[in-house]
Design an enzyme around this catalytic site. Structure first.
Site, PDB file in Angstrom:
ATOM      1  N   ASN A   9       0.872  -1.173   0.000  1.00  0.00           N
ATOM      2  CA  ASN A   9       0.000   0.000   0.000  1.00  0.00           C
ATOM      3  C   ASN A   9       0.911   1.225   0.000  1.00  0.00           C
ATOM      4  O   ASN A   9       1.496   1.553   1.031  1.00  0.00           O
ATOM      5  CB  ASN A   9      -0.888  -0.027   1.252  1.00  0.00           C
ATOM      6  CG  ASN A   9      -1.676   1.261   1.421  1.00  0.00           C
ATOM      7  OD1 ASN A   9      -1.818   2.043   0.487  1.00  0.00           O
ATOM      8  ND2 ASN A   9      -2.186   1.491   2.627  1.00  0.00           N
ATOM      9  N   LYS A  11       0.182   4.266  -0.259  1.00  0.00           N
ATOM     10  CA  LYS A  11      -0.447   5.462   0.324  1.00  0.00           C
ATOM     11  C   LYS A  11      -0.211   6.673  -0.575  1.00  0.00           C
ATOM     12  O   LYS A  11      -0.162   6.525  -1.796  1.00  0.00           O
ATOM     13  CB  LYS A  11       0.070   5.702   1.746  1.00  0.00           C
ATOM     14  CG  LYS A  11       0.018   4.443   2.616  1.00  0.00           C
ATOM     15  CD  LYS A  11       0.205   4.738   4.070  1.00  0.00           C
ATOM     16  CE  LYS A  11       0.322   3.433   4.828  1.00  0.00           C
ATOM     17  NZ  LYS A  11       0.227   3.603   6.252  1.00  0.00           N
ATOM     18  N   HIS A  95      -9.425   1.413   4.876  1.00  0.00           N
ATOM     19  CA  HIS A  95      -8.135   1.472   5.577  1.00  0.00           C
ATOM     20  C   HIS A  95      -8.310   2.370   6.804  1.00  0.00           C
ATOM     21  O   HIS A  95      -9.089   3.336   6.766  1.00  0.00           O
ATOM     22  CB  HIS A  95      -7.065   2.038   4.637  1.00  0.00           C
ATOM     23  CG  HIS A  95      -5.682   1.948   5.202  1.00  0.00           C
ATOM     24  ND1 HIS A  95      -5.207   2.857   6.117  1.00  0.00           N
ATOM     25  CD2 HIS A  95      -4.698   1.043   5.008  1.00  0.00           C
ATOM     26  CE1 HIS A  95      -3.961   2.517   6.454  1.00  0.00           C
ATOM     27  NE2 HIS A  95      -3.632   1.417   5.792  1.00  0.00           N
ATOM     28  N   GLU A  97      -6.672   4.701   7.940  1.00  0.00           N
ATOM     29  CA  GLU A  97      -6.454   6.134   7.684  1.00  0.00           C
ATOM     30  C   GLU A  97      -7.702   6.765   7.081  1.00  0.00           C
ATOM     31  O   GLU A  97      -7.975   7.943   7.300  1.00  0.00           O
ATOM     32  CB  GLU A  97      -5.220   6.320   6.773  1.00  0.00           C
ATOM     33  CG  GLU A  97      -3.937   6.063   7.562  1.00  0.00           C
ATOM     34  CD  GLU A  97      -2.792   5.503   6.749  1.00  0.00           C
ATOM     35  OE1 GLU A  97      -2.817   5.583   5.518  1.00  0.00           O
ATOM     36  OE2 GLU A  97      -1.861   4.963   7.386  1.00  0.00           O
ATOM     37  N   GLU A 167      -5.535  -4.888  10.747  1.00  0.00           N
ATOM     38  CA  GLU A 167      -4.497  -3.883  10.935  1.00  0.00           C
ATOM     39  C   GLU A 167      -4.747  -3.131  12.242  1.00  0.00           C
ATOM     40  O   GLU A 167      -5.537  -2.162  12.265  1.00  0.00           O
ATOM     41  CB  GLU A 167      -4.512  -2.888   9.773  1.00  0.00           C
ATOM     42  CG  GLU A 167      -4.230  -3.520   8.427  1.00  0.00           C
ATOM     43  CD  GLU A 167      -3.596  -2.527   7.468  1.00  0.00           C
ATOM     44  OE1 GLU A 167      -2.484  -2.792   7.016  1.00  0.00           O
ATOM     45  OE2 GLU A 167      -4.203  -1.489   7.209  1.00  0.00           O
ATOM     46  N   GLY A 173       2.576   2.135  10.775  1.00  0.00           N
ATOM     47  CA  GLY A 173       3.541   3.220  10.590  1.00  0.00           C
ATOM     48  C   GLY A 173       4.240   3.643  11.868  1.00  0.00           C
ATOM     49  O   GLY A 173       4.874   4.694  11.915  1.00  0.00           O
ATOM     50  N   SER A 213       3.402  -2.320  10.410  1.00  0.00           N
ATOM     51  CA  SER A 213       4.863  -2.383  10.544  1.00  0.00           C
ATOM     52  C   SER A 213       5.438  -3.756  10.213  1.00  0.00           C
ATOM     53  O   SER A 213       6.337  -4.235  10.911  1.00  0.00           O
ATOM     54  CB  SER A 213       5.282  -1.918  11.943  1.00  0.00           C
ATOM     55  OG  SER A 213       4.888  -0.577  12.151  1.00  0.00           O
TER      56      SER A 213
HETATM   57  C1  PEP Z   1      -0.646   0.039   5.920  1.00  0.00           C
HETATM   58  O1  PEP Z   1      -0.462   1.003   5.213  1.00  0.00           O
HETATM   59  O2  PEP Z   1      -1.683  -0.600   5.786  1.00  0.00           O
HETATM   60  C2  PEP Z   1       0.384  -0.335   6.892  1.00  0.00           C
HETATM   61  C3  PEP Z   1       0.231  -1.433   7.570  1.00  0.00           C
HETATM   62  O3  PEP Z   1       1.470   0.501   7.015  1.00  0.00           O
HETATM   63  P1  PEP Z   1       2.882   0.138   7.727  1.00  0.00           P
HETATM   64  O4  PEP Z   1       3.348  -1.159   7.116  1.00  0.00           O
HETATM   65  O5  PEP Z   1       3.782   1.280   7.369  1.00  0.00           O
HETATM   66  O6  PEP Z   1       2.642   0.018   9.190  1.00  0.00           O
END
Ligand code: PEP
Length: 249
Positions: A9, A11, A95, A97, A167, A173, A213
């Site tokens: 992803n 973003k 997501h 976000e 998630e 992040g 992460s």
């Molecule tokens: C994500 O964007 O869904 C995500 C899990 O980001 P990260 O791997 O940076 O934590």
């Protein structure tokens, strides 16, 4: 057998030329990868560029969001039909976000899931709790609401086509990853909910990705858990070498 799905992803990152270079490197790294499906989810403006790069390879194309209406007076939105037209096979829905910054709800997530399915693509429905919810012992409640709300009204056949991404918001992040045991506990809950919603066969078929992460040094342990069927990766998908390393879990 559930084939793991490793998805990047991106973003809000990468110009078209940067996206092209990264996609080329991922296609190269994915040659001969048969133990997993590989998916890239660039920004809308790079979808066409990445579609051209991944054409004929085993790397698939996904979008990061979608609007549920097909067409009309909806300024700024992109429909599932248009994503299909550009070559997407997958769409990330809800997501965290989008829940956090753009008012995504379980109801809008449900409309999006249905629009994606109607257009013959795979929705990746994101579910997961915030840190406050985890500390308030609300993981089960929140994940159950995300699942039941996001998947409401789907037939067993439709449910079988969905991918779920667990998630935990506190792990996205932040460099903090859920331990494999913490993740597995929630993945098992999600599998139980899938069974309630669609029956045993659906629960056994649906892939549940972990996201938060995920890095080359923790992917193997996470992927070793029985109900973890892939990863949704943000930060570590933005560099060719770390994403390539992830594919070798
Ligand atoms: C994500 O964007 O869904 C995500 C899990 O980001 P990260 O791997 O940076 O934590």
């Amino acid at each position: 057998m559930r084939i793991p799905l490793i998805a990047g992803n991106w973003k809000l990152n990468k110009t078209r030329s940067e996206a092209e270079a990264l996609a080329k490197a991922v296609v190269e790294a994915s040659r001969g990868v048969t133990h997993a499906e590989v998916l890239l989810c660039p920004v809308f403006t790079s979808l066409e560029t990445v579609a051209r790069v991944v054409a004929g390879s085993n790397v698939k194309l996904g979008a990061q969001d979608v609007y549920w209406e097909e067409a009309g007076a909806f300024t700024g939105e992109v429909s599932a039909g248009l994503l299909k037209d550009i070559g997407c096979t997958h769409v990330i829905v809800a997501h965290s976000e989008r829940r956090q910054f753009f008012g995504e709800t379980n109801e809008t997530a449900n409309r999006k899931v249905k629009a994606v399915l109607k257009n013959g693509m795979t929705p990746i429905l994101c579910v997961g709790e915030t840190l406050a919810e985890r500390e308030g012992n609300k993981v089960e409640q929140v994940v159950t609401e995300h699942m039941r709300g996001g998947l409401a009204g789907l037939s067993a056949g439709e449910l079988a086509q969905v991918v779920i991404a667990y998630e935990p918001v506190w792990a996205i992040g932040t460099g903090k990853t859920a331990s494999p045991a913490q993740a597995q506990e929630v993945h098992a809950l999600i599998r139980r909910l899938l069974k309630e919603l669609g029956g045993e066969e659906v629960a056994a078929a649906v892939r549940i990705q972990y996201g938060g992460s995920v890095k080359p040094d923790n992917v193997k342990e996470l992927m070793g858990m029985p109900d973890i069927d892939g990863a949704l990766v943000g930060g570590a998908s933005l560099k060719a070498d770390s994403f390539a390393a992830l594919l070798k879990f």
